[in-house]
Design a protein around this motif. Sequence first.
Motif, PDB file in Angstrom:
ATOM      1  N   THR A  43      -8.187 -82.677 -67.705  1.00 38.91           N
ATOM      2  CA  THR A  43      -7.463 -83.145 -68.886  1.00 38.91           C
ATOM      3  C   THR A  43      -7.576 -82.084 -69.972  1.00 38.91           C
ATOM      4  OG1 THR A  43      -7.125 -85.062 -70.342  1.00 38.91           O
ATOM      5  CG2 THR A  43      -9.403 -84.462 -69.900  1.00 38.91           C
ATOM      6  N   VAL A  47      -3.417 -79.667 -79.918  1.00 37.40           N
ATOM      7  CA  VAL A  47      -3.449 -80.332 -81.217  1.00 37.40           C
ATOM      8  C   VAL A  47      -2.772 -79.445 -82.258  1.00 37.40           C
ATOM      9  CG1 VAL A  47      -4.958 -81.334 -82.990  1.00 37.40           C
ATOM     10  CG2 VAL A  47      -5.627 -81.445 -80.574  1.00 37.40           C
ATOM     11  N   ILE A  50      -4.356 -76.665 -84.695  1.00 37.67           N
ATOM     12  CA  ILE A  50      -5.506 -76.076 -83.996  1.00 37.67           C
ATOM     13  C   ILE A  50      -5.026 -75.188 -82.843  1.00 37.67           C
ATOM     14  CG2 ILE A  50      -7.677 -76.529 -82.762  1.00 37.67           C
ATOM     15  CD1 ILE A  50      -7.672 -77.622 -85.654  1.00 37.67           C
ATOM     16  N   THR A  87      -0.460 -88.450 -72.987  1.00 36.87           N
ATOM     17  CA  THR A  87      -0.598 -89.171 -74.247  1.00 36.87           C
ATOM     18  C   THR A  87       0.090 -88.342 -75.316  1.00 36.87           C
ATOM     19  OG1 THR A  87      -2.683 -90.170 -73.606  1.00 36.87           O
ATOM     20  CG2 THR A  87      -2.180 -90.162 -75.952  1.00 36.87           C
ATOM     21  N   ASP A 121       0.861 -92.814 -72.622  1.00 36.80           N
ATOM     22  CA  ASP A 121       0.706 -93.654 -73.802  1.00 36.80           C
ATOM     23  C   ASP A 121       1.338 -92.901 -74.981  1.00 36.80           C
ATOM     24  OD1 ASP A 121      -0.196 -95.765 -75.387  1.00 36.80           O
ATOM     25  OD2 ASP A 121      -2.155 -94.857 -75.743  1.00 36.80           O
ATOM     26  N   VAL A 123       1.451 -92.878 -79.158  1.00 35.65           N
ATOM     27  CA  VAL A 123       0.795 -93.451 -80.342  1.00 35.65           C
ATOM     28  C   VAL A 123       1.229 -92.724 -81.607  1.00 35.65           C
ATOM     29  CG1 VAL A 123      -1.283 -94.277 -79.129  1.00 35.65           C
ATOM     30  CG2 VAL A 123      -1.263 -91.965 -80.055  1.00 35.65           C
ATOM     31  N   LYS A 124       1.143 -93.446 -82.682  1.00 37.65           N
ATOM     32  CA  LYS A 124       1.344 -92.854 -84.004  1.00 37.65           C
ATOM     33  C   LYS A 124       0.096 -92.041 -84.323  1.00 37.65           C
ATOM     34  CE  LYS A 124       2.326 -94.764 -88.466  1.00 37.65           C
ATOM     35  NZ  LYS A 124       2.480 -96.018 -89.226  1.00 37.65           N
ATOM     36  N   PHE A 129      -0.284 -84.517 -81.485  1.00 39.96           N
ATOM     37  CA  PHE A 129      -1.174 -84.045 -80.416  1.00 39.96           C
ATOM     38  C   PHE A 129      -0.631 -84.516 -79.087  1.00 39.96           C
ATOM     39  CE2 PHE A 129      -3.102 -88.243 -80.894  1.00 39.96           C
ATOM     40  CZ  PHE A 129      -3.533 -88.564 -79.618  1.00 39.96           C
ATOM     41  N   ASN A 131      -1.840 -84.891 -74.996  1.00 40.08           N
ATOM     42  CA  ASN A 131      -2.933 -84.823 -74.035  1.00 40.08           C
ATOM     43  C   ASN A 131      -2.370 -85.092 -72.643  1.00 40.08           C
ATOM     44  OD1 ASN A 131      -6.166 -84.942 -73.934  1.00 40.08           O
ATOM     45  ND2 ASN A 131      -5.343 -86.352 -72.415  1.00 40.08           N
ATOM     46  N   PHE A 313     -16.032 -74.564 -86.202  1.00 39.79           N
ATOM     47  CA  PHE A 313     -15.556 -75.553 -87.183  1.00 39.79           C
ATOM     48  C   PHE A 313     -15.505 -75.008 -88.600  1.00 39.79           C
ATOM     49  CE2 PHE A 313     -16.371 -78.295 -83.634  1.00 39.79           C
ATOM     50  CZ  PHE A 313     -15.409 -79.277 -83.763  1.00 39.79           C
TER      51      PHE A 313
ATOM     52  N   ALA B  45      -5.292 -94.114 -76.240  1.00 40.57           N
ATOM     53  CA  ALA B  45      -5.937 -93.295 -77.268  1.00 40.57           C
ATOM     54  C   ALA B  45      -6.275 -94.118 -78.504  1.00 40.57           C
ATOM     55  CB  ALA B  45      -4.999 -92.153 -77.653  1.00 40.57           C
ATOM     56  N   VAL B  47      -6.773 -93.297 -82.531  1.00 40.51           N
ATOM     57  CA  VAL B  47      -6.543 -92.236 -83.507  1.00 40.51           C
ATOM     58  C   VAL B  47      -7.019 -92.702 -84.882  1.00 40.51           C
ATOM     59  CG1 VAL B  47      -4.787 -90.767 -84.575  1.00 40.51           C
ATOM     60  CG2 VAL B  47      -4.518 -91.458 -82.192  1.00 40.51           C
ATOM     61  N   GLU B  48      -7.809 -91.840 -85.524  1.00 40.59           N
ATOM     62  CA  GLU B  48      -8.352 -92.164 -86.849  1.00 40.59           C
ATOM     63  C   GLU B  48      -7.217 -92.448 -87.842  1.00 40.59           C
ATOM     64  OE1 GLU B  48     -10.851 -89.064 -88.414  1.00 40.59           O
ATOM     65  OE2 GLU B  48     -11.588 -90.292 -90.062  1.00 40.59           O
ATOM     66  N   THR B  87     -10.972 -87.280 -73.601  1.00 43.73           N
ATOM     67  CA  THR B  87     -10.665 -86.175 -74.508  1.00 43.73           C
ATOM     68  C   THR B  87     -11.144 -86.577 -75.886  1.00 43.73           C
ATOM     69  OG1 THR B  87      -8.729 -85.506 -73.255  1.00 43.73           O
ATOM     70  CG2 THR B  87      -8.874 -84.700 -75.510  1.00 43.73           C
ATOM     71  N   LEU B  88     -11.963 -85.701 -76.462  1.00 44.02           N
ATOM     72  CA  LEU B  88     -12.570 -85.987 -77.752  1.00 44.02           C
ATOM     73  C   LEU B  88     -12.049 -84.956 -78.749  1.00 44.02           C
ATOM     74  CD1 LEU B  88     -16.420 -86.548 -77.969  1.00 44.02           C
ATOM     75  CD2 LEU B  88     -15.054 -85.646 -79.823  1.00 44.02           C
ATOM     76  N   SER B  90     -12.279 -83.711 -82.606  1.00 45.89           N
ATOM     77  CA  SER B  90     -13.165 -83.899 -83.758  1.00 45.89           C
ATOM     78  C   SER B  90     -12.860 -82.921 -84.884  1.00 45.89           C
ATOM     79  CB  SER B  90     -14.618 -83.705 -83.314  1.00 45.89           C
ATOM     80  OG  SER B  90     -15.458 -83.645 -84.448  1.00 45.89           O
ATOM     81  N   SER B 125      -9.915 -80.858 -84.047  1.00 51.74           N
ATOM     82  CA  SER B 125      -8.715 -81.589 -84.455  1.00 51.74           C
ATOM     83  C   SER B 125      -8.805 -81.863 -85.963  1.00 51.74           C
ATOM     84  CB  SER B 125      -8.658 -82.900 -83.663  1.00 51.74           C
ATOM     85  OG  SER B 125      -7.676 -83.744 -84.204  1.00 51.74           O
ATOM     86  N   PHE B 127      -8.311 -84.531 -87.345  1.00 54.10           N
ATOM     87  CA  PHE B 127      -8.772 -85.916 -87.507  1.00 54.10           C
ATOM     88  C   PHE B 127      -9.439 -86.303 -86.197  1.00 54.10           C
ATOM     89  CE2 PHE B 127      -4.599 -85.417 -85.890  1.00 54.10           C
ATOM     90  CZ  PHE B 127      -4.594 -86.189 -84.751  1.00 54.10           C
ATOM     91  N   PHE B 129      -9.735 -88.112 -82.837  1.00 57.66           N
ATOM     92  CA  PHE B 129      -9.008 -88.930 -81.864  1.00 57.66           C
ATOM     93  C   PHE B 129      -9.764 -88.933 -80.549  1.00 57.66           C
ATOM     94  CE2 PHE B 129      -7.163 -84.875 -80.610  1.00 57.66           C
ATOM     95  CZ  PHE B 129      -6.936 -85.000 -79.251  1.00 57.66           C
ATOM     96  N   ASN B 131      -9.198 -89.990 -76.462  1.00 60.10           N
ATOM     97  CA  ASN B 131      -8.270 -90.408 -75.413  1.00 60.10           C
ATOM     98  C   ASN B 131      -9.042 -90.600 -74.112  1.00 60.10           C
ATOM     99  OD1 ASN B 131      -5.102 -90.386 -74.793  1.00 60.10           O
ATOM    100  ND2 ASN B 131      -6.160 -89.560 -73.031  1.00 60.10           N
TER     101      ASN B 131
END
Lengths: 314, 314
Positions: A43, A47, A50, A87, A121, A123-124, A129, A131, A313, B45, B47-48, B87-88, B90, B125, B127, B129, B131
Amino acid sequence: MTEKEWITYLKKHLFEKPPVFKTYNEDCTVIQKEEQEFLLITTDALVETIHFKLDYYSFFDLGVKLANSNLSDIAACGGEPEWALLTLGSPIPVDVNWAEPFLQGLNQSLNKFGAHLVGGDTVKSPFFFFNLTLFGKTNFPILRKGAKEGDLIFVSRPLGGSSAFLRMVKTSPLKEIPENLKKAHLYPEPEIILGKELSSKNLATSAIDISDGLLLDLWRICEENSVGAELLQEAIPIEPGATLEDALSGGEDYALLFTVSPSNLHQIGEIETKLKRKFFCIGKILPEKDLYLVSEKKERLKLKPKGFDHFNFK
Amino acid sequence: MTEKEWITYLKKHLFEKPPVFKTYNEDCTVIQKEEQEFLLITTDALVETIHFKLDYYSFFDLGVKLANSNLSDIAACGGEPEWALLTLGSPIPVDVNWAEPFLQGLNQSLNKFGAHLVGGDTVKSPFFFFNLTLFGKTNFPILRKGAKEGDLIFVSRPLGGSSAFLRMVKTSPLKEIPENLKKAHLYPEPEIILGKELSSKNLATSAIDISDGLLLDLWRICEENSVGAELLQEAIPIEPGATLEDALSGGEDYALLFTVSPSNLHQIGEIETKLKRKFFCIGKILPEKDLYLVSEKKERLKLKPKGFDHFNFK
């Protein structure tokens, strides 16, 4: 945490017992289904801000890139890609104007290698992004583990083009950037066909796709096998318009790096003939855990494995 | 595009030929492996700012919710969950302080139902999210397609708690919200065990997990089968503290909605005895494509299928 610390830390949260063959430190998760039948899963996400900016990526390009970065992981394990789940996170209403070219790019790349989109999937999200989770299969998975002292190190094609593109796009209009560099960054070809050849002949002692830079990805092979490596500067293929630095430490080449026992060298020639391509022997595996570059003047420089840092970061 | 238009549009981009059994309009993608062996795949997913805010979600809670929302899709297809990929994304450095509770919550929920985290991807990311892609298997997949005129409509537990929580958390401090509503929103139990029972007995003519509200998800079953439905208001189980409106149109209940032929009603009783639970028969399937609510005063109201709109970009 650095990326390396994170992966080490993740080990305790990942399940790695039969039939799960390999989880961390691999391009794919490898699950054994039968004695010689393995499921590969990977997977990978893109993003906005990024991994891409919409000022130099079309939605078609994003679809292609998302497919290719995942396909490249399957290629590194010698797999045949099958099914993909998407996604899609969008900050704006879903609209044919951008969804259609995105899905066309995605499906065109997947279909080219026999893979298909079968679900997902939507999503808002505050940012775009994407995936993708991609499944594949293989009878003989190629792992990072396996490279031995004396093995020859190959890369499948010239390196650094993607990195050179990213450098240029900061200061130059898109249309002034050479086509080969645009192609290297936007449409990196996944090495599915080569991966399948290496797997079916059980020829590569290890493999990885070069997504974070030659040195960093080679070092991952070295660490996994407690060995080192020596590269010959003059043997490293550099994409025209890129620099040695791009080739050594630039990311997103998606070329295949693989190691081969010297006794099997003739079989690489056979694959080259069959695929009408040329692969590049750039060095060899050393017993000691260090990375060296032998310059054109035959100076031996010790290198630090530097490349794209996903965990930067700042 | 509305969500419905998008799914209709997506059809042409999704591959749905053997061995791919079902892609769109289902909780999972269903792929046939053998005559009576099906692979189930789902991806979901969080999402924040869209699906959660960190002021009322701990990272542990997020791990639980991510696992449960995916497990719930596997449950709706009568599956046994197996492997998960995360999938993370951050915006801050990966740190044990938040990653540890997140992974603990995720694994605790997955492990409870025999599923395991086996890989993933970590990316920077703007924000947070998360998945998850979850795989499962089943011998008899339960689909949305299959409900017939006269079938009884069941829900597995009281509804509306999750929606009531979301309403209250806007105006009340977390500690003042009743525990049952907190639990309904933060720790919705996936109906894996019930789904497996229904599948093994080939008992449900159709099923869906109620993630976007009873009316909307029931309407999806109706549309898939070109039928309608009649609900008895007094039979709809409402979580204490929630309203009828929460139960009808609130999202994220993750209860199971399923239909059963009246001739098999006794078998529901057997499952109730076995699982020591009580399920709720709330209405029946009608031949005409309309949705009705019969009030406590026996008035028959025609309803619009209203629920959580993932495509509300206002």
